[in-house]
Write an enzyme that holds these catalytic residues in place. Structure first.
Site, PDB file in Angstrom:
ATOM      1  N   GLY A   1       4.494 103.057 -14.613  1.00 16.03           N
ATOM      2  CA  GLY A   1       5.292 102.852 -13.400  1.00 16.03           C
ATOM      3  C   GLY A   1       6.760 103.205 -13.514  1.00 16.03           C
TER       4      GLY A   1
ATOM      5  N   ASN B   1      -6.855 106.854  -9.969  1.00 14.63           N
ATOM      6  CA  ASN B   1      -7.524 108.120 -10.252  1.00 14.63           C
ATOM      7  C   ASN B   1      -8.776 107.889 -11.077  1.00 14.63           C
ATOM      8  OD1 ASN B   1      -7.562 109.562 -13.116  1.00 14.63           O
ATOM      9  ND2 ASN B   1      -5.774 108.216 -13.094  1.00 14.63           N
ATOM     10  N   ALA B   2      -9.759 108.742 -10.819  1.00 13.07           N
ATOM     11  CA  ALA B   2     -10.974 108.764 -11.637  1.00 13.07           C
ATOM     12  C   ALA B   2     -11.292 110.227 -11.924  1.00 13.07           C
ATOM     13  CB  ALA B   2     -12.125 108.080 -10.910  1.00 13.07           C
ATOM     14  N   ILE B   3     -10.267 110.951 -12.417  1.00 13.39           N
ATOM     15  CA  ILE B   3     -10.424 112.391 -12.694  1.00 13.39           C
ATOM     16  C   ILE B   3     -11.517 112.602 -13.752  1.00 13.39           C
ATOM     17  CG2 ILE B   3      -9.258 114.498 -13.506  1.00 13.39           C
ATOM     18  CD1 ILE B   3      -8.111 113.488 -10.854  1.00 13.39           C
TER      19      ILE B   3
ATOM     20  N   ASN C   1      -2.474 115.320 -26.368  1.00 14.71           N
ATOM     21  CA  ASN C   1      -3.338 114.167 -26.112  1.00 14.71           C
ATOM     22  C   ASN C   1      -4.786 114.567 -26.386  1.00 14.71           C
ATOM     23  OD1 ASN C   1      -5.164 112.530 -24.099  1.00 14.71           O
ATOM     24  ND2 ASN C   1      -3.299 111.324 -24.306  1.00 14.71           N
TER      25      ASN C   1
ATOM     26  N   CYS D   1     -11.081 106.311 -23.668  1.00 19.84           N
ATOM     27  CA  CYS D   1     -12.285 107.074 -23.340  1.00 19.84           C
ATOM     28  C   CYS D   1     -13.519 106.195 -23.541  1.00 19.84           C
ATOM     29  CB  CYS D   1     -12.427 108.292 -24.241  1.00 19.84           C
ATOM     30  SG  CYS D   1     -11.039 109.406 -24.215  1.00 19.84           S
TER      31      CYS D   1
END
Length: 300
Positions: free
Chosen positions: A242, A68-70, A98, A128
């Protein structure tokens, strides 16, 4: 039989929580999962202002996992405090918020805003990109980790969990830096950086080119890192990466995790958290284990 665990003085009824970014703020899953049964709900990342996230496509399937690269899309802390936190208050579960940011002052603004809100703990996402360090992630430099942790601890009213990135040479060094900065706990691992090429379109599968790899394929790496960190620090560890079932969760616990977070599995099986809780209880019963704490870090 006791499944309760404590992190920084906060008692969880069991060691199973959700992983940030995979469960929204609980409402999306509440028709599948009784949130009262979870040890904790970890919310999606919250920033000081709304973030639009990355351009699409931003999700790709891979063998035994996903990418993912949301880009930490979120509505910002004001909407979160007015809409999401009150919703979570109706459940008998711990709430871990979070927190994300592009610069120390952005993290601090959120931590300060949450000081009097009904959040039990804060999980600081230091994966981040840091605008002040040419977009290197905060969590990749032990000096930055220690400094940011210390700054947050100065103003935080809630216990602070630092969420560690695995995209480093030595994760134990980063964990020690978080502990030195005053972190109450660490959580790991965040996603590993990967890439997928679409051979038919002859371009990147994700608009961002790279993305975070998660799911069963990262689990052996995550277990190894949790074990390494457990040997390096004296603060509690929340393990993730996982986990699909009780067997996976117990690996992390035996490697040294006090609690575990379930993420990608929620997308394929919305009941994964509850099934994992039941599975841990069944394992304890089968093996005549009275207290879950007997299993934490049992592998040396």
């Amino acid at each position: 039989m006791n499944t309760k665990v404590k992190i920084a003085g906060i008692e969880l009824k069991n060691p199973v929580m959700t992983a940030s970014g995979t469960f929204g703020s609980g409402a999306e899953y509440s028709e599948f999962v009784d949130l009262n049964e979870l040890g904790a709900v970890v919310t999606k990342g919250v920033a000081n202002v709304a973030w639009p996230g990355n351009p699409t496509p931003r999700i790709a399937e891979i063998h035994s996992g996903m990418m993912n690269a949301i880009g930490l899309q979120n509505p910002g802390m004001e909407v979160f405090c007015e809409r999401d936190l009150p919703y979570l208050q109706q459940f008998d579960t711990k709430v871990i918020v979070n927190v994300c940011g592009h610069a120390p002052e952005e993290y601090l603004a959120v931590v300060e805003r949450l000081a009097d809100e009904p959040a039990d703990m804060l999980e600081i996402n230091i994966s981040c990109p840091n605008v002040n360090a040419n977009f290197l992630a905060f969590g990749q430099d032990p000096k930055h980790v220690e400094e940011l942790t210390a700054q947050i601890k100065k103003i935080a009213k809630q216990p602070v969990i630092m969420k560690l990135t695995p995209n480093v040479t030595d994760i134990a060094e980063i964990a020690r830096a978080a502990e030195a900065g005053g972190a109450d706990a660490v959580s790991l691992i965040n996603t590993l950086t990967g890439m997928k090429i679409d051979i038919n379109r002859r371009t990147f599968a994700l608009a961002n080119k790279t993305g975070g790899v998660s799911g069963p394929c990262v689990k052996p790496i995550a277990v190894r890192m949790v074990y390494q960190v457990a040997q390096a620090v004296n603060i509690p560890i929340i393990g993730m990466g996982g986990i699909q079932n009780a067997e996976d969760a117990l690996e992390f616990i035996m490697a040294g995790a006090t609690a575990v977070s379930i993420g990608t599995a929620n997308f394929t099986n919305p009941y994964a958290t509850i099934e994992t809780i039941r599975g841990i209880e069944a394992y304890m019963e089968r093996n005549k284990i009275e207290d879950i704490r007997e299993l934490i870090g049992v592998v040396k």
